[in-house]
Design an enzyme around this catalytic site. Structure first.
Site, PDB file in Angstrom:
ATOM      1  N   TYR A 185     -11.578   5.822  -6.235  1.00 43.45           N
ATOM      2  CA  TYR A 185     -10.924   4.765  -5.449  1.00 43.45           C
ATOM      3  C   TYR A 185     -11.867   3.564  -5.275  1.00 43.45           C
ATOM      4  O   TYR A 185     -11.508   2.424  -5.581  1.00 43.45           O
ATOM      5  CB  TYR A 185     -10.493   5.300  -4.072  1.00 43.45           C
ATOM      6  CG  TYR A 185     -10.142   4.189  -3.123  1.00 43.45           C
ATOM      7  CD1 TYR A 185      -8.980   3.454  -3.304  1.00 43.45           C
ATOM      8  CD2 TYR A 185     -11.005   3.830  -2.077  1.00 43.45           C
ATOM      9  CE1 TYR A 185      -8.672   2.392  -2.461  1.00 43.45           C
ATOM     10  CE2 TYR A 185     -10.697   2.774  -1.238  1.00 43.45           C
ATOM     11  CZ  TYR A 185      -9.538   2.060  -1.431  1.00 43.45           C
ATOM     12  OH  TYR A 185      -9.246   0.999  -0.601  1.00 43.45           O
TER      13      TYR A 185
ATOM     14  N   LYS B 114     -11.899  -0.565  -6.939  1.00 47.53           N
ATOM     15  CA  LYS B 114     -12.061  -1.825  -6.196  1.00 47.53           C
ATOM     16  C   LYS B 114     -13.240  -2.632  -6.750  1.00 47.53           C
ATOM     17  O   LYS B 114     -13.163  -3.853  -6.910  1.00 47.53           O
ATOM     18  CB  LYS B 114     -12.251  -1.541  -4.704  1.00 47.53           C
ATOM     19  CG  LYS B 114     -11.036  -0.898  -4.033  1.00 47.53           C
ATOM     20  CD  LYS B 114      -9.876  -1.874  -3.950  1.00 47.53           C
ATOM     21  CE  LYS B 114      -8.627  -1.260  -3.358  1.00 47.53           C
ATOM     22  NZ  LYS B 114      -7.469  -2.177  -3.354  1.00 47.53           N
TER      23      LYS B 114
ATOM     24  N   SER C  56     -12.585  -3.226  -0.377  1.00 52.30           N
ATOM     25  CA  SER C  56     -12.901  -2.177   0.607  1.00 52.30           C
ATOM     26  C   SER C  56     -14.398  -1.997   0.751  1.00 52.30           C
ATOM     27  O   SER C  56     -15.158  -2.194  -0.210  1.00 52.30           O
ATOM     28  CB  SER C  56     -12.281  -0.870   0.105  1.00 52.30           C
ATOM     29  OG  SER C  56     -12.809   0.220   0.811  1.00 52.30           O
TER      30      SER C  56
END
Ligand code: UDP
Length: 343
Positions: free
Chosen positions: A140, A144, A116
């Site tokens: 989050y 990643k 992302s």
């Protein structure tokens, strides 16, 4: 290739399965259906299971010749990741480790990972190249970034051949109308606007009107989900042919402001949209636009849908065709005060 697709019942994973199938590969979906939909699994088998459960992974690999893994399964809500970070690390990082262990134990070395733009945090330069420092601003994004480090270590030590595809703003739907974007609750701008258009309800909040951009609202780089799907298949074939892996940005390399998106949705749907200016959503950078030259040069990737009208038109086509699209209640979150929620 026989490709294990985790999260293949989700929005982007399902589009990737369709593209894999069209290219003559064979997707096998592993999905726990926590947010995925079984009716999205149309181009190969479905194993209902979880990346964190060794027995579910064994069910995928045992008795099959899997050639590669595409790993989409993850939690994706930023606000939730801030509130429940361990849940995110356990699933997004722990699940990936278990998956990698199982894959390597079965001799599978090709791995395409759903990363992302959230790995970058606030950009120093726009468009953002892959070499930009990684300073994710929430758990989050950190999950990643950590997985990318794990993949790099696995590449150095265990012969893993990997690509991490850093999506900017995925949007749109396959023109076939079978699969599309829907989250519970819905937090993303385009599906929220389409929901409001379909039901004639609002308001949709504009999160922040005092950004240093031409109209004061945030600018994002929207990329059609089928162009993302295509990049996954190209990355897989590139790795299989011995090509260089690593991180690849995926976007169009240009941005649209929130107000431009609203105007586009109004134009495509022909509906009057009620919007309301609201405070900034914490953690939103003003501008996120990708420098995608690496994907174009190494993978030969050329996004086909190059304008926002077409992206929105495909999303609208799916959205209004869904049973209950005009009857389901608007997500409660949209009626609530603006809510910190950023991918
Ligand atoms: N946004 C907004 N209203 C909404 C949802 C999003 O103004 O109801 C804004 C958000 O602040 C961001 C842009 O729209 O600037 C895109 O947000 P989205 O959640 O779709 O994707 P993100 O960029 O967070 O991945």
């Amino acid at each position: 290739m026989e490709v294990l697709v985790t999260g293949g019942a989700g929005y982007i994973g399902a589009h990737a399965c369709k593209r894999l199938f069209e290219r003559g590969h064979r997707p096998l979906v592993l999905d726990n259906l926590s947010s995925g939909r079984p009716e999205f699994v149309r181009w190969g088998g479905l194993i209902r299971g979880d990346t964190r459960r060794p027995e579910d992974l064994a069910a995928c690999f045992a008795g099959r010749r899997i050639d590669a893994v595409m790993h989409f399964a993850a939690f994706i809500e930023v606000a939730e990741s801030v509130a429940a970070p361990l849940k995110y690390y356990a699933n997004n990082v722990g699940g990936t480790i278990a998956l990698l262990e199982a894959a390597l134990a079965h001799g599978v070395r090709l791995f395409v990972f759903s990363s992302s733009a959230a790995v970058y945090g606030d950009p120093e330069t726009v468009p953002i190249p892959e070499g930009h420092p990684l300073r994710p601003k929430n758990p989050y994004g950190r999950t990643k970034a950590v997985v990318e480090e794990i993949l790099a270590d696995g590449g150095r030590a265990q012969g893993l051949r990997w690509a991490a595809l850093r999506y900017f703003n995925a949007a749109g739907a396959d023109p076939g109308g079978e699969i599309g974007e829907r989250h519970e609750p819905e937090s993303h701008l385009i599906p929220r606007l389409l929901e409001a258009a379909a039901r004639g309800e609002g308001p949709v909040f504009v999160y922040g009107t005092d950004y240093p951009t031409a109209d004061g609202t945030c600018i994002r780089d929207y990329i059609h989900v089928n162009d993302l799907a295509e990049a996954h298949v190209l990355a897989l074939e590139h790795l299989a042919a011995g090509g260089a892996g690593g991180a690849f940005n995926l976007g169009l390399g240009r941005g649209w402001s929130v107000r431009e998106v609203i105007r586009t949705v109004a134009g495509v749907t022909g509906k009057r949209l009620e919007t309301r200016d609201a405070p900034r959503r914490p953690g939103d950078p003003a501008v996120l636009v990708a420098d995608c030259r690496r994907a174009m040069e190494l993978l030969g990737w050329r996004p086909r849908v190059r304008n926002l009208e077409e992206i929105v038109a495909t999303a609208w086509n799916w959205h209004r065709g869904r049973p209950g699209a005009c009857a389901a209640p608007m997500s409660r979150e949209n009626d609530a005060p603006p809510h910190p929620h950023r991918r």
